[in-house]
Design a protein around this motif. Structure first.
Motif, PDB file in Angstrom:
ATOM      1  N   ASN A  15       0.825  -1.211   0.000  1.00  0.00           N
ATOM      2  CA  ASN A  15       0.000   0.000   0.000  1.00  0.00           C
ATOM      3  C   ASN A  15       0.857   1.259   0.000  1.00  0.00           C
ATOM      4  N   ASP A  16       2.014   1.206   0.670  1.00  0.00           N
ATOM      5  CA  ASP A  16       2.907   2.364   0.733  1.00  0.00           C
ATOM      6  C   ASP A  16       3.505   2.717  -0.635  1.00  0.00           C
ATOM      7  N   VAL A  17       3.775   1.708  -1.474  1.00  0.00           N
ATOM      8  CA  VAL A  17       4.459   1.976  -2.747  1.00  0.00           C
ATOM      9  C   VAL A  17       3.528   2.036  -3.954  1.00  0.00           C
ATOM     10  N   ARG A  18       2.286   1.657  -3.775  1.00  0.00           N
ATOM     11  CA  ARG A  18       1.409   1.549  -4.946  1.00  0.00           C
ATOM     12  C   ARG A  18       1.174   2.872  -5.654  1.00  0.00           C
ATOM     13  N   ASN A  19       1.290   4.002  -4.960  1.00  0.00           N
ATOM     14  CA  ASN A  19       1.113   5.292  -5.613  1.00  0.00           C
ATOM     15  C   ASN A  19       2.432   5.902  -6.092  1.00  0.00           C
ATOM     16  N   GLU A  20       3.547   5.273  -5.739  1.00  0.00           N
ATOM     17  CA  GLU A  20       4.858   5.786  -6.137  1.00  0.00           C
ATOM     18  C   GLU A  20       5.380   5.155  -7.420  1.00  0.00           C
ATOM     19  N   TYR A  21       4.924   3.929  -7.717  1.00  0.00           N
ATOM     20  CA  TYR A  21       5.446   3.190  -8.861  1.00  0.00           C
ATOM     21  C   TYR A  21       4.310   2.708  -9.746  1.00  0.00           C
ATOM     22  N   PRO A  22       4.604   2.483 -11.011  1.00  0.00           N
ATOM     23  CA  PRO A  22       3.573   1.968 -11.905  1.00  0.00           C
ATOM     24  C   PRO A  22       3.108   0.581 -11.444  1.00  0.00           C
ATOM     25  N   PRO A  23       1.852   0.251 -11.705  1.00  0.00           N
ATOM     26  CA  PRO A  23       1.313  -1.036 -11.251  1.00  0.00           C
ATOM     27  C   PRO A  23       2.141  -2.245 -11.690  1.00  0.00           C
ATOM     28  N   GLN A  24       2.630  -2.235 -12.930  1.00  0.00           N
ATOM     29  CA  GLN A  24       3.394  -3.395 -13.405  1.00  0.00           C
ATOM     30  C   GLN A  24       4.696  -3.548 -12.639  1.00  0.00           C
ATOM     31  N   THR A  25       5.338  -2.441 -12.282  1.00  0.00           N
ATOM     32  CA  THR A  25       6.578  -2.498 -11.505  1.00  0.00           C
ATOM     33  C   THR A  25       6.317  -3.108 -10.132  1.00  0.00           C
ATOM     34  N   VAL A  26       5.255  -2.670  -9.478  1.00  0.00           N
ATOM     35  CA  VAL A  26       4.903  -3.225  -8.170  1.00  0.00           C
ATOM     36  C   VAL A  26       4.621  -4.715  -8.292  1.00  0.00           C
ATOM     37  N   LYS A  27       3.853  -5.092  -9.306  1.00  0.00           N
ATOM     38  CA  LYS A  27       3.519  -6.501  -9.511  1.00  0.00           C
ATOM     39  C   LYS A  27       4.784  -7.323  -9.758  1.00  0.00           C
ATOM     40  N   ASP A  28       5.684  -6.833 -10.609  1.00  0.00           N
ATOM     41  CA  ASP A  28       6.906  -7.568 -10.927  1.00  0.00           C
ATOM     42  C   ASP A  28       7.806  -7.743  -9.710  1.00  0.00           C
ATOM     43  N   CYS A  29       7.878  -6.725  -8.855  1.00  0.00           N
ATOM     44  CA  CYS A  29       8.757  -6.773  -7.688  1.00  0.00           C
ATOM     45  C   CYS A  29       8.136  -7.492  -6.491  1.00  0.00           C
ATOM     46  N   CYS A  30       6.837  -7.423  -6.333  1.00  0.00           N
ATOM     47  CA  CYS A  30       6.193  -7.895  -5.110  1.00  0.00           C
ATOM     48  C   CYS A  30       5.169  -8.997  -5.348  1.00  0.00           C
ATOM     49  N   ASN A  31       5.117  -9.534  -6.513  1.00  0.00           N
ATOM     50  CA  ASN A  31       4.062 -10.495  -6.834  1.00  0.00           C
ATOM     51  C   ASN A  31       4.099 -11.699  -5.904  1.00  0.00           C
ATOM     52  N   THR A  32       2.966 -12.042  -5.379  1.00  0.00           N
ATOM     53  CA  THR A  32       2.799 -13.214  -4.542  1.00  0.00           C
ATOM     54  C   THR A  32       1.385 -13.727  -4.725  1.00  0.00           C
ATOM     55  N   PRO A  33       1.189 -15.051  -4.776  1.00  0.00           N
ATOM     56  CA  PRO A  33      -0.158 -15.565  -4.941  1.00  0.00           C
ATOM     57  C   PRO A  33      -0.972 -15.513  -3.656  1.00  0.00           C
ATOM     58  N   VAL A  34      -0.373 -15.120  -2.547  1.00  0.00           N
ATOM     59  CA  VAL A  34      -1.066 -15.132  -1.266  1.00  0.00           C
ATOM     60  C   VAL A  34      -1.906 -13.884  -1.059  1.00  0.00           C
ATOM     61  N   ILE A  35      -1.435 -12.750  -1.527  1.00  0.00           N
ATOM     62  CA  ILE A  35      -2.142 -11.494  -1.312  1.00  0.00           C
ATOM     63  C   ILE A  35      -2.953 -11.163  -2.556  1.00  0.00           C
ATOM     64  N   GLY A  36      -4.213 -10.864  -2.365  1.00  0.00           N
ATOM     65  CA  GLY A  36      -5.026 -10.412  -3.484  1.00  0.00           C
ATOM     66  C   GLY A  36      -4.670  -8.973  -3.804  1.00  0.00           C
ATOM     67  N   LEU A  37      -4.143  -8.741  -4.975  1.00  0.00           N
ATOM     68  CA  LEU A  37      -3.694  -7.407  -5.347  1.00  0.00           C
ATOM     69  C   LEU A  37      -4.636  -6.826  -6.387  1.00  0.00           C
ATOM     70  N   ARG A  38      -4.972  -5.586  -6.221  1.00  0.00           N
ATOM     71  CA  ARG A  38      -5.780  -4.916  -7.225  1.00  0.00           C
ATOM     72  C   ARG A  38      -5.173  -3.539  -7.443  1.00  0.00           C
ATOM     73  N   TYR A  39      -4.522  -3.354  -8.558  1.00  0.00           N
ATOM     74  CA  TYR A  39      -3.889  -2.078  -8.870  1.00  0.00           C
ATOM     75  C   TYR A  39      -4.667  -1.417  -9.987  1.00  0.00           C
ATOM     76  N   ARG A  40      -5.412  -0.406  -9.584  1.00  0.00           N
ATOM     77  CA  ARG A  40      -6.291   0.290 -10.511  1.00  0.00           C
ATOM     78  C   ARG A  40      -7.146  -0.770 -11.187  1.00  0.00           C
ATOM     79  N   THR A  41      -7.223  -0.787 -12.488  1.00  0.00           N
ATOM     80  CA  THR A  41      -8.005  -1.845 -13.128  1.00  0.00           C
ATOM     81  C   THR A  41      -7.149  -2.714 -14.031  1.00  0.00           C
ATOM     82  N   SER A  42      -5.843  -2.465 -14.051  1.00  0.00           N
ATOM     83  CA  SER A  42      -5.011  -3.150 -15.032  1.00  0.00           C
ATOM     84  C   SER A  42      -4.400  -4.461 -14.561  1.00  0.00           C
ATOM     85  N   ILE A  43      -4.198  -4.652 -13.261  1.00  0.00           N
ATOM     86  CA  ILE A  43      -3.545  -5.857 -12.774  1.00  0.00           C
ATOM     87  C   ILE A  43      -4.364  -6.440 -11.634  1.00  0.00           C
TER      88      ILE A  43
END
Length: 87
Positions: free
Chosen positions: A54-82
Motif C-alpha cells: 500500500n505504501d508503494v502503490r502510488n509511487e510506482y507503476p502497477p506493473q513495476t509493483v507486480k513484478d517486484c512484489c508479486n505473490t499468490p497469497v495477497i489479493g492485489l488490485r492495482y487500478r483496473t489493469s492488474i
C-alpha cells in the motif's frame, strides 16, 4: 466475522509449508519453534507485506509493483489493469 478454531487439518502440502516456514523462523538448526510462533510470524509478515504494498502503490507503476512484489497469497488490485487472486 470469522469463527475461532482450535485445530488445523495438516494436509501434506500444509505440513510442507509449515516445515519451510519453521526453517525461516528457527534461530538455528537445533531450534524447533512451536507452530503458534510460526503462524504468528507468517501472519505478521502478511500484514506487513500488505502495508508495504500500500505504501508503494502510488509511487510506482502497477506493473513495476507486480513484478517486484508479486505473490499468490495477497489479493492485489492495482487500478483496473492488474489483478492477482489467491486460490
Amino acid at each position: 466475522m470469522a469463527t475461532d478454531r482450535t485445530s488445523l487439518k495438516l494436509t501434506d502440502e500444509r505440513k510442507r509449508l509449515f516445515d519451510q516456514a519453521t526453517e525461516i523462523v528457527a534461530a538455528d538448526d537445533h531450534d524447533d519453534p512451536p507452530r503458534s510462533d510460526v503462524i504468528d510470524a507468517a501472519l505478521t509478515h502478511l500484514i506487513e507485506s500488505k502495508a508495504n504494498l500500500n505504501d508503494v502503490r502510488n509511487e510506482y507503476p502497477p506493473q513495476t509493483v507486480k513484478d517486484c512484489c508479486n505473490t499468490p497469497v495477497i489479493g492485489l488490485r492495482y487500478r483496473t489493469s492488474i489483478e492477482s487472486k489467491w486460490r
